[in-house]
Scaffold this motif. Structure first.
Motif, short mmCIF file in Angstrom:
data_model
loop_
_atom_site.label_atom_id
_atom_site.label_comp_id
_atom_site.label_asym_id
_atom_site.label_seq_id
_atom_site.Cartn_x
_atom_site.Cartn_y
_atom_site.Cartn_z
N LYS A 35 21.53 57.63 21.48
CA LYS A 35 20.95 58.42 22.56
C LYS A 35 19.94 57.60 23.35
O LYS A 35 19.51 56.53 22.92
N ASN A 36 19.54 58.14 24.48
CA ASN A 36 18.63 57.41 25.37
C ASN A 36 17.16 57.64 25.05
O ASN A 36 16.29 57.10 25.73
N ASN A 37 16.89 58.47 24.05
CA ASN A 37 15.50 58.68 23.64
C ASN A 37 15.46 59.14 22.20
O ASN A 37 16.46 59.59 21.64
N ILE A 38 14.28 59.02 21.60
CA ILE A 38 14.06 59.50 20.23
C ILE A 38 13.56 60.93 20.31
O ILE A 38 12.70 61.26 21.12
N LYS A 95 8.24 70.59 13.54
CA LYS A 95 8.69 70.63 14.93
C LYS A 95 9.62 69.44 15.11
O LYS A 95 9.16 68.30 15.18
N PRO A 96 10.94 69.67 15.15
CA PRO A 96 11.89 68.54 15.07
C PRO A 96 11.68 67.46 16.12
O PRO A 96 11.68 66.27 15.80
N ILE A 97 11.51 67.85 17.37
CA ILE A 97 11.38 66.85 18.43
C ILE A 97 10.08 66.08 18.28
O ILE A 97 10.05 64.84 18.34
N GLU A 98 8.98 66.80 18.07
CA GLU A 98 7.68 66.14 17.91
C GLU A 98 7.66 65.25 16.67
O GLU A 98 7.06 64.17 16.67
N LEU A 103 7.47 59.70 14.55
CA LEU A 103 7.99 58.58 13.77
C LEU A 103 8.33 57.39 14.66
O LEU A 103 8.04 56.24 14.33
N GLY A 104 8.95 57.68 15.81
CA GLY A 104 9.31 56.61 16.73
C GLY A 104 8.11 55.83 17.23
O GLY A 104 8.17 54.61 17.41
#
Length: 367
Positions: A35-38, A95-98, A103-104
């Motif tokens: 994907k283009n982002n984490i 919060k999955p995205i956060e 981590l990224g």
């Protein structure tokens, strides 16, 4: 073109925790993410058993935790309820995205975005050639965190896959609680409802993929029956591997972590803790120039995966009426620890003493 010592395939939870494990000894690696982002997707229910984080000393900052679960309710067909209140937090809901973006930002190595790994092969000099849709990389080791359907990942039989569908709804309810429902709407599975934090609830269900039912339609029917309406903040559907654990999770200089290594607790479909622990241990192991320490860790951890798989098979063999009967017996059961594996074993033993015929017949049906 980069030629790192280690290539991590996949920038999800398992891949990023592999990177953190390598960071602990300052190894040289890259993470390749298609994907283009984490943190591009909400596609996880986000529940993590606190026991596993504490056991391995893994800390999550408060900013990536939406709520902390302190009580369970199991509700069966006739809506009789079995409540368990724990002496402390038993699960975190992240919060999955956060969480993934945290981590990224935390890892030291480079993340290569927007590249899909097409394959890799070993060359004569014990190095690997990793081919993507844009570049070629040469590395000594590969950590495969490409997911259950990723590159060179052992296929999972459809009878060991469940389909999960979840919808996040703005609806206030009792905080810090999770409910599990057994119903005809989720045959050989269950529905869930738990606190998602910030005035939201996460409602979902899961059942085997081979059952010819529409998970979204069934969940909406369930929510309508409960009169649980509200603004939808997210929804997703995805397959979850609940397969028999692999005999080995490394082959030479290649290790499999997360869903690629079948680190999902089959009885619940929970995979985040397995992704965290497998990734981190694989990364740490390479400090010694091999995956021997990872293999040793897996040898001990595999028994937990196997126990969950056996419990899943046991649950699949029960009728709803038998589940009703067994859960009714559990109304007097009190947990003694916050260890989910220990409690699962104690529950099976508790039921075996009180309803041996049902348990033994179920075991005979799949052994």
């Amino acid at each position: 073109m980069l030629d790192p010592d280690i290539v991590i395939i996949g920038g999800g939870t398992a891949g990023l925790y592999s990177a953190l494990g390598i960071d602990s000894w300052d190894g040289n690696y890259i993470v390749i993410e298609e994907k283009n982002n984490i943190g591009w997707s909400e596609r996880t229910t986000g529940g993590i058993a606190k026991y596993w984080l504490d056991k391995y000393g893994i800390h999550l900052p408060d900013e990536v935790i939406s709520t902390k679960i302190r009580s369970d309710e199991i509700i069966w067909k006739n809506f009789t309820t079995y409540r368990v209140l724990y002496n402390g937090d038993i699960r975190y809901v992240i919060k999955p995205i956060e969480f993934l973006r945290y981590l990224g930002n935390k890892i030291k190595g480079q993340i290569v975005l927007g590249e899909r790994v097409l394959g890799y092969r070993k060359m004569n000099d014990n190095l690997f050639k990793v081919l993507t849709n844009k570049n070629t990389y040469i590395s000594k080791f590969i950590i495969n965190a490409s997911g259950p359907f990723g590159v060179k990942v052992k296929a999972v039989d459809r009878h060991d896959m469940i389909i999960g569908y979840e919808r996040g709804i703005k609806r206030k309810d009792i905080e810090h609680k999770i409910r599990i429902f057994f119903s005809d709407l989720a045959p050989m599975g269950y529905l869930w409802d738990f606190d998602g934090g910030n005035g939201t609830r996460r409602e979902g269900l899961g059942f085997p993929v081979y059952i010819p039912m529409n998970p979204k339609k069934n969940l909406l029917a369930f929510l309508h029956a409960q009169n649980w309406d509200g603004e939808v903040v997210h929804e997703f559907s995805h397959p979850i591997p609940v397969a028999y654990p692999l005999d080995e999770v490394s082959m030479g200089n290649v290790a499999y972590v997360g869903d690629a290594g079948r680190f999902v607790f089959a009885s619940t479909g929970g995979g985040i803790q397995g992704a965290i622990l497998s990734g981190y241990n694989a990364g740490i192991s390479l400090k010694h120039g091999n995956f021997d320490a990872y293999d040793l860790w897996y040898y001990n951890f595999r028994k937990y995966l196997l126990r969950h798989y056996k419990i899943k098979k046991l649950l699949y063999s029960f009728t709803l009426e038998e589940i009703d009967n067994l859960l009714y017996i559990l109304k007097d059961y009190k947990p003694k620890t916050l260890n989910p594996i220990a409690e699962l074993s104690r529950v099976v033993g508790y039921l075996m003493v009180r309803k041996p015929k049902i348990i033994l017949n179920a075991i005979k049906s799949w052994v």
